[in-house]
Structure formats: C-alpha cells, structure tokens
Design a protein around this motif. Structure first.
Motif, short mmCIF file in Angstrom:
data_model
loop_
_atom_site.label_atom_id
_atom_site.label_comp_id
_atom_site.label_asym_id
_atom_site.label_seq_id
_atom_site.Cartn_x
_atom_site.Cartn_y
_atom_site.Cartn_z
N GLN A 198 3.29 7.13 -2.62
CA GLN A 198 2.72 7.31 -1.28
C GLN A 198 2.73 6.00 -0.50
O GLN A 198 3.10 5.97 0.68
CB GLN A 198 1.30 7.86 -1.38
N ARG A 199 2.32 4.91 -1.14
CA ARG A 199 2.33 3.60 -0.47
C ARG A 199 3.76 3.19 -0.11
O ARG A 199 4.00 2.64 0.97
CB ARG A 199 1.69 2.55 -1.37
N LEU A 200 4.69 3.48 -1.01
CA LEU A 200 6.09 3.12 -0.78
C LEU A 200 6.65 3.84 0.45
O LEU A 200 7.29 3.22 1.30
CB LEU A 200 6.92 3.46 -2.02
N LEU A 201 6.41 5.13 0.56
CA LEU A 201 6.91 5.89 1.70
C LEU A 201 6.31 5.37 3.01
O LEU A 201 7.00 5.27 4.03
CB LEU A 201 6.60 7.38 1.52
N GLY A 202 5.02 5.05 2.98
CA GLY A 202 4.37 4.50 4.17
C GLY A 202 4.97 3.17 4.58
O GLY A 202 5.22 2.92 5.77
N LYS A 203 5.25 2.29 3.61
CA LYS A 203 5.83 0.98 3.91
C LYS A 203 7.25 1.13 4.46
O LYS A 203 7.65 0.41 5.38
CB LYS A 203 5.85 0.12 2.64
N LEU A 204 8.04 2.06 3.89
CA LEU A 204 9.41 2.26 4.37
C LEU A 204 9.43 2.74 5.81
O LEU A 204 10.28 2.33 6.61
CB LEU A 204 10.12 3.26 3.47
#
Length: 330
Positions: A198-204
């Motif tokens: 979830q954090r990764l998708l938000g950062k991308l």
C-alpha cells in the motif's frame, strides 16, 4: 480534462435464462496523478469495470457507454489495434495473485527486461546489455527491493508473495504508464506485507505523477494517498466522492455498512467477536433485484426502492439513494 472519463457504462451478457445486465450505468472519472479507490464486495463488478477500460472483455459481451474516454479519445470507437497500442503504452494492471501472473519459466530479470520499451535502450550490443541490467536494478530498487542481484536471477516460485507482488509492480511500471490499475493487490497477504504494498503504490503515484485505480473489498485497504473513493455493489454505483467526506459522513447505507464492517473500525473488539454485517448475500446474476440492487439487504429500504434512484449530490459527494444517511439539518 479527466484522464479517464466513464459515463453510464453498461455491460450486458446473454445467459441461459436471458440477457443479464452485469454493470448498470456506472460512472467514474479519474484525473491525472490521482489515486482513486474502487470498493465493493466480491461479485460487485469491480474487475469487470477495469477490464472494460483495459479492453480485455469477452467480445460476445455487449459494452455500451455514453462516454468511455481516455485522455479525450473515445475508446469504444477505436479498432482493437488502436486499443492495444494505448493499453500497452499508457496503462498497466497488477493482479491479486502475482505468482499466477508471472511466467514460471523465466527469471525476474528476463520478465522485467521484456517490459522495458525497446526505444529506451540504445547503443552497441554490449552497451544495451549493461543498460538493461541497470534499468532492471533501478526498477527493483524503486519498488523497495534492495538485494536486486539475488532477485534478478530468481524464478517466481522462489519468491515470497510480497516480493512477487513487488516484482509484478516493477513490470507494470517499466514502461512508465499514465494509469496503474491494481486489482486487489494485497488480498490474502499478511498485514505487514499488505502495508508495504500500500505504501509503495502511494509513493509511486506521487513520484511518477501516475494515476492509480485501486480495486479492493475492504475500506481499510484503501491507500492513504487516495483522493477519491467509489462504492460499487452488484453492478451499480452506490456512492463516490472525496475520500475524507465519504468516509466521515457516508450518505449511502452501503457505504456506512462497509465502513462498519471494516476491522479498522473495530480494532478494540475482543477476539472471536462478530463484526456487524449486512443481512443476506450478494445476489446471483439470475436473481438481480429491480430498482436499487441493495434493496433486499438494506436496513432502510422502503417501497420507493423498487425504482432505481437518481444521482444526488452533497458537497464533494455523489450518491444513488432514496433515503440517504447523515443529511445536513435544514
């Protein structure tokens, strides 16, 4: 102008008992760089909507819409070749089961390399080989994989579920898509791995100015960076709007129920306690209710609900309900 503009999308199919409307006049808009969460129970039509955008629905199904536009261009008016060109260049999709999505006979490096556009790599043969390896390593770093040398030479069956999902995301973003559709990417994952993805998708979404359409069954799984959220039930849109407004003051009973059914709303419950839930189950395609499809399960349903409600608006929210909740006092 919206990057993705869907107005009254309807999908119908012929079954053994006649024609069935699987999606019923669904509308959704997505702006460039926006994170939008699409929430609904299993069987609500979320994945069908995503497949209609990508253009991979069964050709025998009847797809109509007042508007199905991508960056101002009508997707339904395009030839299959034109749709594939846009999908391959501007859209990408990741799935809930990464190990089924990845090729078991190819290494991670080979699969990511195949996704890198040929025009991005130039020079001599040796230079291109080094450049591809560097780009693969950079993509793995971008999705949070530090030990890229070991992962690059691994096959999918040698990866954990969380690492496999990160690899599938690296493949998806290799050609720098404008839209990333994540179809329940954290289903059945352990909580720590789920939070990482979830954090990764938000950062991308922030770092690449990439629009993200997150499909999920759980309100608690929507990304913290989500600007707008839509609730879909049984092929009908229930409510959509600004995430903070919708979650704080839900107008539709279905939205209210989904929030109350979330584990996040009951973090202090004793072990093995029952969560509140809507009565009944999602109806089958053969037994779709008339009017508002939530009617048979809705605790606020009345006779008027046998007629399909028109869209109503409240501040930054839109909803389809005859008897909305949390109405402002007049």
């Amino acid at each position: 102008m919206d990057l993705l503009d869907i107005r009254n999308l309807t999908i119908e199919m012929d079954g053994p008992h006649g024609r069935v409307r699987v999606l019923d006049k669904v509308s959704l808009q997505l702006k460039e760089g926006e994170v939008h969460s699409l929430v609904g129970e299993s069987g609500s039509g979320k994945s069908l909507l995503a497949k209609a955008v990508i253009g991979v629905l069964n050709p025998l199904w009847d797809v109509t819409a007042d508007r199905l536009w991508w960056n101002g261009k009508d997707l339904l008016a395009m030839t299959p070749k034109q749709r594939r060109a846009i999908t391959g260049r501007d859209m990408a999709m990741i799935f809930q089961d990464p190990l089924a999505y990845l090729d078991p006979n190819a290494t991670v490096a080979e699969q990511i390399t195949e996704a890198i556009p040929a025009g991005d790599v130039t020079g001599t043969f040796l230079h291109r080989r080094v450049d591809r390896k560097t780009r693969v390593a950079n993509l793995l770093h971008r999705v949070g994989i530090r030990d890229h040398d070991a992962i690059m030479q691994s096959y999918p069956y040698e990866l954990s579920e969380g690492i496999a999902q990160k690899v599938s995301i690296a493949i998806a973003i290799a050609h720098r898509p404008k839209l990333l559709i994540a179809d329940e990417p954290t289903t059945a994952m352990e909580p720590s791995t789920k939070e990482q993805i979830q954090r990764l998708l938000g950062k991308l979404a922030v770092s690449q100015n990439m629009s993200v359409l997150l499909i999920t069954q759980d309100v608690a799984s929507i990304l913290p960076a989500t600007q707008r959220v839509s609730l879909l039930y049984c092929g009908q849109m229930m409510e959509h709007g600004d995430t903070e407004k919708v979650l704080e003051r839900p107008a539709h009973p279905y939205t209210d129920a989904m929030i109350k059914m979330s584990l996040q709303a009951h973090a202090e419950l004793a072990p093995k306690s029952r969560l509140p839930s809507l009565p009944g189950a999602v109806p089958t395609l053969r037994h779709m209710p008339i009017g508002c499809r939530l009617g048979p399960r809705c605790p606020y349903a009345q006779k008027q609900c046998v007629k399909a409600p028109l869209v109503r608006h409240r501040e930054a929210q839109s909803y389809y309900c005859h008897f909305p909740l949390n109405e402002p006092e007049s």
